[in-house]
Design an enzyme around this catalytic site. Sequence first.
Site, PDB file in Angstrom:
ATOM      1  N   GLU A 133      45.474  46.257  46.669  1.00  0.00           N
ATOM      2  CA  GLU A 133      44.314  45.973  47.309  1.00  0.00           C
ATOM      3  C   GLU A 133      44.214  46.676  48.696  1.00  0.00           C
ATOM      4  O   GLU A 133      43.343  47.371  48.924  1.00  0.00           O
ATOM      5  CB  GLU A 133      44.252  44.452  47.688  1.00  0.00           C
ATOM      6  CG  GLU A 133      43.755  43.692  46.222  1.00  0.00           C
ATOM      7  CD  GLU A 133      43.851  41.917  46.746  1.00  0.00           C
ATOM      8  OE1 GLU A 133      45.184  41.467  46.751  1.00  0.00           O
ATOM      9  OE2 GLU A 133      42.835  41.607  46.945  1.00  0.00           O
TER      10      GLU A 133
ATOM     11  N   LYS B   3      49.249  31.032  43.154  1.00  0.00           N
ATOM     12  CA  LYS B   3      48.881  32.201  43.002  1.00  0.00           C
ATOM     13  C   LYS B   3      49.659  33.609  43.324  1.00  0.00           C
ATOM     14  O   LYS B   3      50.713  33.453  43.819  1.00  0.00           O
ATOM     15  CB  LYS B   3      47.856  32.677  44.387  1.00  0.00           C
ATOM     16  CG  LYS B   3      46.665  31.834  44.666  1.00  0.00           C
ATOM     17  CD  LYS B   3      45.555  32.092  43.361  1.00  0.00           C
ATOM     18  CE  LYS B   3      45.091  33.360  43.426  1.00  0.00           C
ATOM     19  NZ  LYS B   3      44.035  33.631  44.477  1.00  0.00           N
TER      20      LYS B   3
ATOM     21  N   SER C 215      49.536  32.646  48.001  1.00  0.00           N
ATOM     22  CA  SER C 215      48.573  32.325  48.858  1.00  0.00           C
ATOM     23  C   SER C 215      49.280  31.004  49.987  1.00  0.00           C
ATOM     24  O   SER C 215      50.416  30.284  49.384  1.00  0.00           O
ATOM     25  CB  SER C 215      47.361  31.443  48.268  1.00  0.00           C
ATOM     26  OG  SER C 215      46.926  30.196  48.937  1.00  0.00           O
TER      27      SER C 215
END
Length: 492
Positions: A292, A285, A279
């Site tokens: 995805e 993160k 992130s």
Amino acid sequence: MQTDPIRTARLSGTRSGNVEAFLSSMVADTEIATADLLVDMAHLLMLVKVGLIPSEPAKQLMEVLVHFHNTGLPESVFNPAYEDIHAGIEAALTKETGPQIAGRLHMGRSRNDEVATCIHIRLKEKIILILSELLAVRKALLYQVRLSCEVILPGFTHLQYAQPTTLGHYLLAYEEALTRDYARFSDAYKRTDRSPLGSSAFASTGFKIDREYTRELLGFEALALNTMDAVAARDSPLEVLGAASVLMTTVSRLCEDFVIWSSGFAGFIEIDDLYCSTSSVMPQKKNPDTAEIMRSKSGSVSGALFSALTIVKGLPMSYNRDLQELTPHLWRSMNDVILSLKILAPLIESIKWNTEKMAEECKKGYSTATELADTLVRSYDLPFRTAHHIVGRAVKMGDLHLSTLDTASKEEGTGSLSGRGLNESIIENSLDPITGIERRIHPGAPAPAEVKRAESYASSRIVTDEIENKKRREKMDGIFPGILKEKERLSI
Ligand code: ARG
């Protein structure tokens, strides 16, 4: 501005750049540029062979076409002022050889059979690539199966704890689904392996052409026989987009598992950093972005199928320009599929499994309760539904200890089970995930021995599929050398 060689006589006026760009298929046609050169060469050789074009102009045209093939088409060909690549190449040939020579090449054909032939050639190449990437993904799954025949994994239905299984069993499930996807593409290949060339606009031609000769030269198994169908049909692209949509749906589900399993609350897998992002604000993160994006590609591909079906469905016989709008969806999807699979194989190989966490989770959520009900059936000759009710009542009461099961059995009207020999150790043994899994030895079941057997069967199936796909590749690779040989034979 280039002059489109096709429109100049019949039509007048200078079109705006907007109209030109709107009509041109040039962007998508970069995919069929090489195929179009092969189609030009095969058609030219055919014209020579049947005596429709003298050898001198044919020689000059062939020389330029071979040169373009070997060194790449000149940039000017791809100018979107041309309606398509066919017009662009004709203009380049005209520039090199003059209109008296270049103008002879389009004898006995139309852009309609030309483009359909180019699409079939290119689509065959794409299918071969998809098949070979699919083989790599299947191999990657089997590599992980071999490391995990005995690793236990909680299985889910409705995303609730259901029954334990083996990791190898889970991975083989995807390998089997992808093998069906493989079969779908192999099958679609057969119907794509048909040559539309020689259909001309749709009604064939009065010239004495030789369709079988160009079919053979271009490596097609058979003719797309009816000349009207040959130029009008786009069911091969539709079928391949269908196969791609089904495949990507499977891929998407696998990626969904990876996304869930790599989350903090599941913690079953660690995807290599190479396939993750972080992130810009939350420094801790590690996000499974590759999985995805792959999941979302299935949406793009199914969307392309839907667009393509809708483009084709209302078209009257035979060729309609609308068909041009289909190919960008086709090529984009093919490239999305190829790239996804190329990345998926090493991603799968990179996964590290948290086997302790998986074993720990197998003990949760009463996921071995079915095995306990089965034990009650086996040992006390109860109907399965009664055993199911006894264990269900005990779960509701909060545990599966002997006294609870006894109470549940009495409530169910089957009396005390301890009085009939049930004890804590039998219960414990029934609830042990490994004992339950080892009993599941049927074809396709999760017992380690069966997983090993299934893995070796799947491996041998891959070897057969690889040999078959290599033959397809070799046939495609042989097209240009075959054309050169024929050029020698006809002395042009
Ligand atoms: N660019 C066209 C396509 O992709 C080629 C065929 C053009 N034919 C025609 N009659 N305008 O479909």
